[in-house]
Design a protein around this motif. Structure first.
Motif, PDB file in Angstrom:
ATOM      1  N   UNK A   1      69.347  17.499  16.298  1.00  0.00           N
ATOM      2  CA  UNK A   1      70.503  16.834  15.699  1.00  0.00           C
ATOM      3  C   UNK A   1      71.166  17.746  14.670  1.00  0.00           C
ATOM      4  N   UNK A   2      70.364  18.365  13.821  1.00  0.00           N
ATOM      5  CA  UNK A   2      70.903  19.258  12.795  1.00  0.00           C
ATOM      6  C   UNK A   2      71.659  20.420  13.436  1.00  0.00           C
ATOM      7  N   UNK A   3      71.106  20.961  14.501  1.00  0.00           N
ATOM      8  CA  UNK A   3      71.741  22.081  15.199  1.00  0.00           C
ATOM      9  C   UNK A   3      73.127  21.689  15.732  1.00  0.00           C
ATOM     10  N   UNK A   4      73.226  20.501  16.328  1.00  0.00           N
ATOM     11  CA  UNK A   4      74.502  20.065  16.897  1.00  0.00           C
ATOM     12  C   UNK A   4      75.505  19.698  15.812  1.00  0.00           C
ATOM     13  N   UNK A   5      75.043  19.077  14.730  1.00  0.00           N
ATOM     14  CA  UNK A   5      75.959  18.751  13.631  1.00  0.00           C
ATOM     15  C   UNK A   5      76.558  20.027  13.045  1.00  0.00           C
ATOM     16  N   UNK A   6      75.726  21.036  12.866  1.00  0.00           N
ATOM     17  CA  UNK A   6      76.230  22.291  12.300  1.00  0.00           C
ATOM     18  C   UNK A   6      77.177  22.993  13.270  1.00  0.00           C
ATOM     19  N   UNK A   7      76.908  22.861  14.577  1.00  0.00           N
ATOM     20  CA  UNK A   7      77.819  23.435  15.568  1.00  0.00           C
ATOM     21  C   UNK A   7      79.172  22.738  15.511  1.00  0.00           C
TER      22      UNK A   7
ATOM     23  N   UNK B   1      86.577  25.502  14.332  1.00  0.00           N
ATOM     24  CA  UNK B   1      87.692  25.753  13.408  1.00  0.00           C
ATOM     25  C   UNK B   1      88.805  24.719  13.535  1.00  0.00           C
ATOM     26  N   UNK B   2      88.927  24.111  14.711  1.00  0.00           N
ATOM     27  CA  UNK B   2      90.024  23.175  14.943  1.00  0.00           C
ATOM     28  C   UNK B   2      89.613  21.726  14.704  1.00  0.00           C
ATOM     29  N   UNK B   3      88.402  21.503  14.254  1.00  0.00           N
ATOM     30  CA  UNK B   3      87.893  20.140  14.120  1.00  0.00           C
ATOM     31  C   UNK B   3      87.779  19.739  12.658  1.00  0.00           C
ATOM     32  N   UNK B   4      88.239  18.534  12.293  1.00  0.00           N
ATOM     33  CA  UNK B   4      88.023  18.056  10.922  1.00  0.00           C
ATOM     34  C   UNK B   4      86.525  18.013  10.624  1.00  0.00           C
ATOM     35  N   UNK B   5      86.164  18.453   9.437  1.00  0.00           N
ATOM     36  CA  UNK B   5      84.746  18.627   9.128  1.00  0.00           C
ATOM     37  C   UNK B   5      84.100  17.406   8.481  1.00  0.00           C
ATOM     38  N   UNK B   6      84.886  16.408   8.068  1.00  0.00           N
ATOM     39  CA  UNK B   6      84.284  15.336   7.274  1.00  0.00           C
ATOM     40  C   UNK B   6      83.218  14.568   8.051  1.00  0.00           C
ATOM     41  N   UNK B   7      83.427  14.317   9.348  1.00  0.00           N
ATOM     42  CA  UNK B   7      82.454  13.540  10.108  1.00  0.00           C
ATOM     43  C   UNK B   7      81.142  14.301  10.346  1.00  0.00           C
TER      44      UNK B   7
ATOM     45  N   UNK C   1      80.036  16.704  -0.591  1.00  0.00           N
ATOM     46  CA  UNK C   1      80.889  17.652   0.127  1.00  0.00           C
ATOM     47  C   UNK C   1      81.692  16.936   1.217  1.00  0.00           C
ATOM     48  N   UNK C   2      81.068  15.971   1.884  1.00  0.00           N
ATOM     49  CA  UNK C   2      81.727  15.274   2.994  1.00  0.00           C
ATOM     50  C   UNK C   2      82.984  14.545   2.528  1.00  0.00           C
ATOM     51  N   UNK C   3      82.917  13.878   1.381  1.00  0.00           N
ATOM     52  CA  UNK C   3      84.077  13.112   0.920  1.00  0.00           C
ATOM     53  C   UNK C   3      85.201  14.017   0.435  1.00  0.00           C
TER      54      UNK C   3
ATOM     55  N   UNK D   1      90.276  15.285   7.011  1.00  0.00           N
ATOM     56  CA  UNK D   1      90.151  14.532   8.252  1.00  0.00           C
ATOM     57  C   UNK D   1      91.225  13.471   8.291  1.00  0.00           C
ATOM     58  N   UNK D   2      91.221  12.660   9.353  1.00  0.00           N
ATOM     59  CA  UNK D   2      92.180  11.571   9.417  1.00  0.00           C
ATOM     60  C   UNK D   2      91.860  10.548   8.329  1.00  0.00           C
TER      61      UNK D   2
END
Length: 460
Positions: free
Chosen positions: A217-223, A228-234, A259-261, A265-266
């Motif tokens: 899960x951690x590996x995929x979240x970090x990927x 670069x084109x994806x909002x990072x908040x989620x 950091x997330x907040x 993102x939308x």
């Protein structure tokens, strides 16, 4: 053109439909215009032979699909289906058009009664043979037959493994159904280009998290974060939730939530991130930070209120209940969550808890009936720290007898003990006769109501 249309109705509907097919025509002028459709509508009263009448309705139906009038398209498809025995030319093209129009109308109107007719026609004319698995799956999903929808999306992926949208909706549906291993299999079997799509990585990460495979899960979240084109908040929020669950040191999760907040993102995604962080702060007892965050996000809550899922509405309502603030807003959110999912025990429990705290004793009665239906002894014992809050509020308000009366119909050991213990805390307590078979449990409950620092009597 009128003579041409008459000839089409009488002799040549399949060939004409082929001309209208957007994928096959090279000249847009071949598509029927509104004047042509108006002429066709004038022909409805003529006594054509059955097959010609079916051709007329099918042509009208498809034409209304082309001009984005799905409701009229559904009307004419229904007329054609009623008259037709087995005549359904260009089946793949018409089946796709009908299912897409049906999906649109149901989504716009909320009239799910249309779905049963649609599925009957799909079975009668064997739509499944026309390779419209994706469109048919969308109808089954609207009809809440999620397992059939998932099976049809799986079939579509066998024919088109590179379809990202189908992979997305299938993995998301399997995640909602708690079929985590199946969702992971879908992700693993996808082509590498599909596996690199960030929102699919995020969903697959959720599935690995639910199965306890935290490293994957951690590996995929970090990927997903690295796109670069994806909002990072989620993905940052998901990583924070993962660390909160898998690490005893919650300061790490705290850092990632902060950091997330701050990520972009939308509006909806940023609000979702704040809702997750709010729940974390409440669970950690960080009341001051939780209230500050709530003040910061309240405008977003109001703006996105119509779009919030029942799950998120309930999460916000429960947080407000635990914080004992903005209970009016909490009640509004809780009512909507229960409207969307009336048989979700957590949502009904939140609504009952809020109504008791707000002293809405008349309105709470029917809610308590549903609450009791959904709360067997094992659930009450497992979630006793949540249930006990309701009883404590009743005691504080000196309404334990009123609440106890609502529990009369419950004959399980757990609920009988709760009722007896509630009465024992009232001014008539000594007059209550506790049945001998539940006396020890009721006495322990009574003591907990009075001395609230005692350990839970119902360990999970």
């Amino acid at each position: 053109m009128n003579e041409t249309l008459l000839n089409v109705i009488q002799k040549d509907l399949p060939a004409f439909l082929q001309q209208l097919d957007k994928k096959r025509i090279s000249h847009p002028e071949n598509v029927l215009e509104r004047t042509d459709i108006a002429y066709l509508e004038t022909l409805q009263g003529n006594n054509y032979p059955r097959r010609e009448q079916v051709s007329l309705y099918l042509l009208l139906a498809y034409s209304h699909c082309e001009i984005s009038e799905p409701r009229m398209a559904i009307h004419y498809f229904e007329q054609a289906f009623i008259l037709s025995d087995d005549y359904f030319p260009r089946g793949a093209m018409l089946a796709k058009a009908y299912l897409e129009a049906l999906h649109t109308v149901v989504a716009q109107t909320g009239d799910v009664s249309l779905l049963s007719n649609g599925l009957e026609w799909a079975e009668k004319f064997e739509f499944i043979t026309f390779n419209v698995h994706r469109e048919l799956a969308a109808i089954y999903y609207q009809a809440k037959d999620y397992d059939t929808a998932a099976a049809l999306w799986t079939q579509h992926l066998q024919n088109d493994p590179h379809c990202v949208s189908t992979s997305h909706v299938l993995i998301s549906t399997l995640l909602d159904l708690c079929r985590y291993e199946a969702a992971i299999t879908v992700y693993k079997n996808a082509p590498s280009a599909v596996q690199e799509v960030s929102f699919l990585q995020l969903l697959a990460g959720h599935c690995y998290k639910e199965t306890g495979e935290y490293a994957e899960a951690e590996k995929l979240y970090k990927a997903a974060m690295a796109a670069s084109y994806n909002p990072r908040c989620l993905p940052v929020c998901a990583l924070a939730a993962l660390y909160a669950e898998s690490n005893t040191d919650h300061s790490i999760a705290h850092t990632w939530y902060r950091q997330a907040v701050e990520e972009k993102g939308s509006s909806y995604d940023m609000l979702y991130t704040k809702i997750c962080y709010l729940g974390f702060l409440v669970d950690e007892g960080e009341t001051g930070d939780a209230l500050s965050l709530l003040l910061f996000m309240e405008q977003q809550l109001h703006y996105n209120y119509p779009r919030l899922t029942a799950y998120d509405l309930n999460r916000v309502a429960w947080c407000l209940y635990l914080l004992n603030t903005r209970l009016d807003l909490a009640l509004k959110f809780s009512r909507r969550a229960v409207e969307q999912a009336p048989y979700a025990r957590d949502y009904v429990h939140t609504l009952v808890a809020l109504m008791v705290r707000l002293r809405e004793w008349e309105a709470v009665t029917p809610r308590v009936e549903r609450w009791l239906e959904l709360s067997d002894d094992d659930i009450v014992k497992t979630l006793w720290n949540h249930y006990s809050l309701v009883f404590q509020d009743a005691i504080i308000q000196d309404q334990q007898v009123a609440l106890g009366i609502l529990l009369t119909g419950q004959d399980s050991e757990c609920w009988r003990a709760i009722r007896c213990a509630l009465y024992k805390t009232s001014e008539f307590g000594e007059m209550v006769e506790i049945p001998e078979d539940i006396y020890p449990v009721a006495e322990q409950l009574y003591k907990q109501f009075i001395f609230r620092d005692m350990p839970r009597i119902f360990p999970s």
